[in-house]
Enzyme design. Structure first.
Site, mmCIF file in Angstrom:
data_model
loop_
_atom_site.group_PDB
_atom_site.id
_atom_site.type_symbol
_atom_site.label_atom_id
_atom_site.label_comp_id
_atom_site.label_asym_id
_atom_site.label_seq_id
_atom_site.Cartn_x
_atom_site.Cartn_y
_atom_site.Cartn_z
ATOM 1 N N LYS A 11 -10.166 73.799 60.547
ATOM 2 C CA LYS A 11 -10.291 73.810 59.176
ATOM 3 C C LYS A 11 -11.237 72.608 58.649
ATOM 4 O O LYS A 11 -11.659 71.704 59.459
ATOM 5 C CB LYS A 11 -8.921 73.662 58.601
ATOM 6 C CG LYS A 11 -7.743 74.694 58.677
ATOM 7 C CD LYS A 11 -6.522 74.598 57.916
ATOM 8 C CE LYS A 11 -5.800 75.661 58.366
ATOM 9 N NZ LYS A 11 -4.357 75.498 57.522
ATOM 10 N N TYR A 51 -6.360 84.228 52.243
ATOM 11 C CA TYR A 51 -4.931 83.523 51.960
ATOM 12 C C TYR A 51 -4.237 84.126 50.862
ATOM 13 O O TYR A 51 -3.309 83.601 50.289
ATOM 14 C CB TYR A 51 -4.979 81.940 51.731
ATOM 15 C CG TYR A 51 -5.064 81.286 53.090
ATOM 16 C CD1 TYR A 51 -4.220 81.140 54.018
ATOM 17 C CD2 TYR A 51 -6.198 80.307 53.536
ATOM 18 C CE1 TYR A 51 -4.214 80.382 55.147
ATOM 19 C CE2 TYR A 51 -6.325 79.565 54.620
ATOM 20 C CZ TYR A 51 -5.151 79.646 55.545
ATOM 21 O OH TYR A 51 -5.548 79.011 56.615
ATOM 22 N N ASN A 114 -4.381 70.618 57.603
ATOM 23 C CA ASN A 114 -3.736 70.748 58.856
ATOM 24 C C ASN A 114 -4.603 71.120 59.892
ATOM 25 O O ASN A 114 -4.099 71.822 60.896
ATOM 26 C CB ASN A 114 -2.334 71.024 58.879
ATOM 27 C CG ASN A 114 -2.345 72.657 58.416
ATOM 28 O OD1 ASN A 114 -3.457 73.164 58.251
ATOM 29 N ND2 ASN A 114 -1.296 73.483 58.147
ATOM 30 N N HIS A 117 -5.863 76.873 61.641
ATOM 31 C CA HIS A 117 -5.255 77.900 61.236
ATOM 32 C C HIS A 117 -4.779 78.610 62.700
ATOM 33 O O HIS A 117 -5.806 78.848 63.463
ATOM 34 C CB HIS A 117 -6.159 78.790 60.547
ATOM 35 C CG HIS A 117 -5.454 80.215 60.228
ATOM 36 N ND1 HIS A 117 -4.483 80.536 59.709
ATOM 37 C CD2 HIS A 117 -5.977 81.389 61.091
ATOM 38 C CE1 HIS A 117 -4.192 81.975 59.614
ATOM 39 N NE2 HIS A 117 -5.061 82.421 60.472
ATOM 40 N N GLU A 128 -7.451 89.477 60.256
ATOM 41 C CA GLU A 128 -8.187 88.386 60.120
ATOM 42 C C GLU A 128 -9.450 88.200 61.074
ATOM 43 O O GLU A 128 -10.378 87.699 60.590
ATOM 44 C CB GLU A 128 -7.349 86.788 60.470
ATOM 45 C CG GLU A 128 -6.360 86.918 59.377
ATOM 46 C CD GLU A 128 -5.018 85.830 59.799
ATOM 47 O OE1 GLU A 128 -4.093 85.617 58.868
ATOM 48 O OE2 GLU A 128 -5.184 85.259 60.936
HETATM 49 P P1 ATP Z 1 -2.116 78.756 58.581
HETATM 50 O O1 ATP Z 1 -1.726 80.229 58.296
HETATM 51 O O2 ATP Z 1 -3.235 78.096 58.266
HETATM 52 O O3 ATP Z 1 -2.106 78.884 60.473
HETATM 53 P P2 ATP Z 1 0.802 78.398 58.872
HETATM 54 O O4 ATP Z 1 0.926 79.508 59.313
HETATM 55 O O5 ATP Z 1 1.237 77.259 59.657
HETATM 56 O O6 ATP Z 1 -0.705 77.887 58.580
HETATM 57 P P3 ATP Z 1 1.477 79.174 56.122
HETATM 58 O O7 ATP Z 1 2.947 78.963 55.565
HETATM 59 O O8 ATP Z 1 0.960 80.273 56.638
HETATM 60 O O9 ATP Z 1 1.183 78.178 57.469
HETATM 61 O O10 ATP Z 1 0.508 78.209 54.997
HETATM 62 C C1 ATP Z 1 -0.942 78.551 54.897
HETATM 63 C C2 ATP Z 1 -1.589 77.056 54.650
HETATM 64 O O11 ATP Z 1 -1.174 76.680 53.388
HETATM 65 C C3 ATP Z 1 -1.159 75.960 55.632
HETATM 66 O O12 ATP Z 1 -1.651 75.831 56.908
HETATM 67 C C4 ATP Z 1 -1.162 74.774 54.770
HETATM 68 O O13 ATP Z 1 -2.838 74.491 54.914
HETATM 69 C C5 ATP Z 1 -1.108 75.279 53.514
HETATM 70 N N1 ATP Z 1 0.243 75.174 52.909
HETATM 71 C C6 ATP Z 1 1.508 75.724 53.444
HETATM 72 N N2 ATP Z 1 2.593 75.173 52.712
HETATM 73 C C7 ATP Z 1 2.042 74.002 52.027
HETATM 74 C C8 ATP Z 1 2.695 73.073 51.230
HETATM 75 N N3 ATP Z 1 3.917 73.152 51.129
HETATM 76 N N4 ATP Z 1 1.858 72.420 50.514
HETATM 77 C C9 ATP Z 1 0.590 72.122 50.592
HETATM 78 N N5 ATP Z 1 -0.111 73.152 51.476
HETATM 79 C C10 ATP Z 1 0.617 73.876 52.048
HETATM 80 MG MG MG Z 2 -0.007 81.190 58.121
#
Ligand code: ATP
Ligand code: MG
Length: 140
Positions: A11, A51, A114, A117, A128
């Site tokens: 990211k 997303y 974070n 992804h 994806e």
């Molecule tokens: P990713 O899909 O990016 O691999 P993930 O599967 O661990 O991450 P998801 O629940 O799919 O988590 O959320 C997608 C992304 O949205 C997260 O990686 C983070 O960047 C953002 N995100 C999720 N929850 C929050 C939150 N509570 N506050 C801010 N950003 C969030």
């Molecule tokens: Mg995710």
């Protein structure tokens, strides 16, 4: 085939902070083979579409702004049990909860920013991967 592949992005935060090399090194060391890779930047529109499942969540606008804020590295990775093993390698969404040594524990700065992804299912890995790569850009 799909069961052995996952999709990842390094990211914009991790790119800005100079962690591309270290993250790719850790991915390779964990036994993943790169079958497709590009350095690119998502438009707001593309980030929003990627997303789309989170549309309506309180963090959606912030997520779209962040994911389009700078270049990313997108890649398709191959390994036995790729989706689950990669999620283990990257750690929990919130870096404060990510296990020690995981990519997010080492390189993420917050739950929003974070570092990486990782696809959450074989079906989404397929969707994806196709979102980012043409068939001719994937090297099996
Ligand atoms: P990713 O899909 O990016 O691999 P993930 O599967 O661990 O991450 P998801 O629940 O799919 O988590 O959320 C997608 C992304 O949205 C997260 O990686 C983070 O960047 C953002 N995100 C999720 N929850 C929050 C939150 N509570 N506050 C801010 N950003 C969030
Ligand atoms: Mg995710």
């Amino acid at each position: 085939m799909a069961t052995n592949r996952t999709f990842t992005m390094i990211k914009p935060d991790a790119v800005r902070n100079g962690h591309i090399g270290a993250i790719l090194e850790q991915i390779n060391a964990a036994g993943f083979r790169i079958v497709a890779m590009k350095y690119t930047r998502l438009s707001q529109e593309k980030a929003g579409a990627f997303y789309a499942v989170h549309r309506g969540r309180p963090f959606y606008d912030e997520l779209v702004d962040f994911m389009s804020s700078g270049p990313i590295v997108a890649a398709i990775l191959e390994k036995e049990n790729a989706v689950a093993d990669f999620r283990t390698l990257i750690g929990a969404t919130n870096p404060e909860e990510a296990a020690e040594g995981t990519i997010r524990a080492k390189y993420a700065t917050s739950i929003g920013e974070n570092a990486v992804h990782g696809s959450d299912s074989d079906e989404n890995a397929d969707i994806e991967g196709s979102f980012h790569f043409a068939g001719t850009e994937i090297f099996a």
